[in-house]
Design an enzyme around this catalytic site. Structure first.
Site, PDB file in Angstrom:
ATOM      1  N   ASN A  80       4.781  -1.952   4.979  1.00  0.00           N
ATOM      2  CA  ASN A  80       5.618  -0.765   5.664  1.00  0.00           C
ATOM      3  C   ASN A  80       4.975  -0.143   6.543  1.00  0.00           C
ATOM      4  OD1 ASN A  80       6.162  -0.153   2.407  1.00  0.00           O
ATOM      5  ND2 ASN A  80       6.416   1.618   3.616  1.00  0.00           N
ATOM      6  N   ASP A  81       5.181   1.612   6.341  1.00  0.00           N
ATOM      7  CA  ASP A  81       4.728   2.434   7.190  1.00  0.00           C
ATOM      8  C   ASP A  81       3.262   2.360   7.722  1.00  0.00           C
ATOM      9  OD1 ASP A  81       7.055   3.126   6.250  1.00  0.00           O
ATOM     10  OD2 ASP A  81       6.441   4.993   5.717  1.00  0.00           O
TER      11      ASP A  81
END
EC number: 3.2.1.153
Length: 602
Positions: A80-81
């Site tokens: 993710n991020d």
């Protein structure tokens, strides 16, 4: 030039509702195969705990055909991020939220890869694993700051066993290692706790890159819930280790959910060069404050008031639906950094999967990062512009070039000669006037996605829709449309850009919305509207109006998984003739992205 518009009049297939873009859907909170309560801190013996069943299976067609060729993603599992990108001693570093254990959210560590060109990446062992009381619940998002003397430092959010969040610091173990493989956490972590009145200990995360204030002290912002407000809280430090909260936030608002992944940086109007926050900011510079909220990345342009130590937006909009967006599609948790090698600011975002949880398990991977983009402030100082970094063009091959095209109402022009699953397309549309444009309704700004859904490519207009049809099956039952509509607002044009996925796939269980955003067009200054679309199997990134509106889409056409072929067209379905002075397209070669990890998963 074929008159083939019947396909756009077909009923919308598998039209999904506009699903709420929850950051972590309910399916990712379940038990993970091979999950553990802790992870080893030794970089020489990192364990992946991958499910033997997943490792032993032959990759499915979905795993290979939908996996991108030139976007950043690990060889397998969940991402993710982006966290703490930087350029240091000849290498770009991309840190990222990563699950060593499988393609679902959980057990988050800091993945780490390095590159010399932002295109080809070497995968390394995780930089941070959850092995201390202050980060046992996860090594969450953070940033990298380069201290005086060239010392990089990571500051990141960790969660304890009760999921309380706090900020932690780590330094490279050996700065002479060009890859910076190993990082050492400071003994007094956490260095920053949510102890101030009015704070929520489970909504306190994602520290920004630091900057130096006029008093010579460090500043940074942290996303938080504060006295019921969404806020970017401001902290000060003399040594980057001991932090105190300033008595007011950098900025706050009372009408949104908690702000995740704040980003704060200086920009110069009309200058596509970046500004280094560790250096003196030139006169005339503005600041951008970005926040990730409600599954989209929004931002404001304003000034950093040095006397007040606060961000002051140029325009205050109480309705957050009117705030500007970094990207209008499947894009979240973006992070930028100053690239000292080329004097620019570069930004990445996370693009999640929009197929089903079972699809992710079958694929063995989930999530990717968008193509790195240069980001800068336009000449009038009102909005940010973005464009893929020049380095991505090194993958271009087999160029085709068409000039002097003219698209009448109902025309389709097939773009042949490139790999339609891996392509880079640049096209200019020329408009003689706004005479045929329909009137613009300002209320559309509140929900451009809804307007894209109501005024799809099959709905004929005055000027437009015109644009591209991509990833189209032979029978046109599957296709994705990226297009413009031009409206008239006083003496200027208002352009709606849409990326319509509602017919993108015959497969069930997908999110297939119609994304959209508006930008202004002054025909007195510019007669053309540009569109650039990069197609990378299941990822489509489009840039309209020179980067005024950017839309990232995830598509999963059955024709791709089945090994079939696809078509690509330029089209016009508006009453006004649209000229195409130039159309260029290239096949994109495959990049080397974490194909051979630089560490062994035992």
């Amino acid at each position: 030039m074929a008159q083939a518009w019947a396909f756009l009049l077909l009923p919308v297939l598998l039209l999904s509702s506009y699903a709420s873009h929850r950051l972590f859907p309910s399916y990712i909170t379940g038990p993970l195969c091979g999950s553990t309560t802790t992870s080893s801190s030794s970089s020489s013996g990192v364990r992946s705990f991958l499910c033997s069943q997943q490792d032993s299976q032959t990759p499915s067609p979905a795993s290979t055909m939908y996996k991108t060729a030139f976007h950043f993603q690990p060889a397998k599992n969940w991402i993710n991020d982006p966290s703490g990108p930087m350029y240091f001693n000849g290498f770009y570093h991309e840190f990222y939220q990563y699950n060593l254990n499988g393609p679902t959210f959980g057990d988050i560590v800091w993945g780490h890869s390095v590159s010399t060109d932002l295109v080809n990446w070497i995968g390394l062992e995780p930089a941070l694993v959850r092995d201390t009381p202050s980060d046992i619940d996860g090594c969450w998002t953070g940033s990298v700051t380069i201290l005086p003397g060239g010392q990089p430092v990571i500051i990141y959010t960790g969660g304890d066993i009760e999921k309380h969040q706090a900020q932690n610091i780590a330094f490279p173990k050996n700065r002479s290692d060009p890859y910076l493989r190993e990082w050492t956490k400071v003994i007094n972590n956490p260095v920053l706790l949510p102890n101030e009145p009015g704070m929520n200990s489970i909504e306190f995360r994602d520290p920004t890159t630091g900057w130096i204030g006029p008093d010579g002290h460090w500043r940074m912002a942290v996303g938080a819930e504060w006295h019921g407000y969404s806020a970017a809280l401001l902290y000060k430090s003399e040594d980057f280790l001991n932090w105190t909260m300033v008595d007011h936030p950098l900025y706050s608002h009372n009408g949104t959910n908690m702000w995740e992944c704040p980003d704060f940086y200086a920009v110069l109007p009309g200058n596509n060069g970046g500004l280094d926050l560790s250096a003196a900011i030139p006169q005339g510079a503005k600041h951008a404050l970005k926040m990730s909220v409600d599954s989209v990345d929004k931002y404001m342009i304003g000034v950093y008031d040095l006397e007040r130590d606060a961000f002051v937006p140029d325009v205050v909009l109480d309705d957050h639906r009117l705030w500007l967006r970094i990207d209008y599609g499947t894009f979240y948790a973006s992070k930028s950094f100053y690239d000292s090698k080329k004097g620019r600011r570069v930004i990445w975002g996370w693009s999640r999967e929009t197929d089903s949880p079972s699809d992710d398990l079958e694929k063995g991977w989930a999530g990717l990062h968008t193509i790195p983009r240069t980001i800068w402030l336009d000449g009038d100082g009102k909005q940010l512009l973005q464009w893929p970094v020049d380095e991505i063009e090194s993958l271009r091959t087999n160029e085709i070039n068409h000039q002097g095209l003219e698209l009448n109402k109902g025309d389709l022009f097939e773009i042949k000669g490139v790999d339609t699953f891996q392509a880079d397309v640049e096209i200019d549309f020329e408009l003689p006037s706004l005479d045929d444009a329909e009137p613009f309704d300002p209320s559309w700004l509140l929900d451009p996605e809804m307007h894209c859904g109501e005024a799809g490519a099959s709905v004929q207009g005055g000027i437009g829709p015109f644009g591209l049809v991509i990833l189209a099956s032979n029978d046109m039952n599957e296709h994705t449309e990226v297009y413009f509509r031009v409206y008239k607002s006083q003496e200027k044009g208002m352009v709606l850009m849409c990326s319509d996925l509602r017919r993108s796939s015959l497969r069930p269980g997908l999110e297939t919305p119609a994304y959209g955003g508006f930008f202004e067009l002054d025909l007195a200054k510019e007669k053309k509207i540009s569109l650039r679309t990069l197609i990378d199997r299941s990822a489509v990134e489009s840039f309209g109006g020179g980067g005024r509106v950017c839309i990232t889409s995830r598509v999963y056409p059955a024709v791709l998984a089945d090994g079939g072929s696809a078509h690509m067209y330029a089209f016009n379905n508006g009453n006004a003739i649209v000229k195409v002075p130039q159309l260029r397209a290239w096949t994109m070669r495959k990049a080397q992205v974490n194909v051979e990890m630089g560490w062994s998963a035992i």
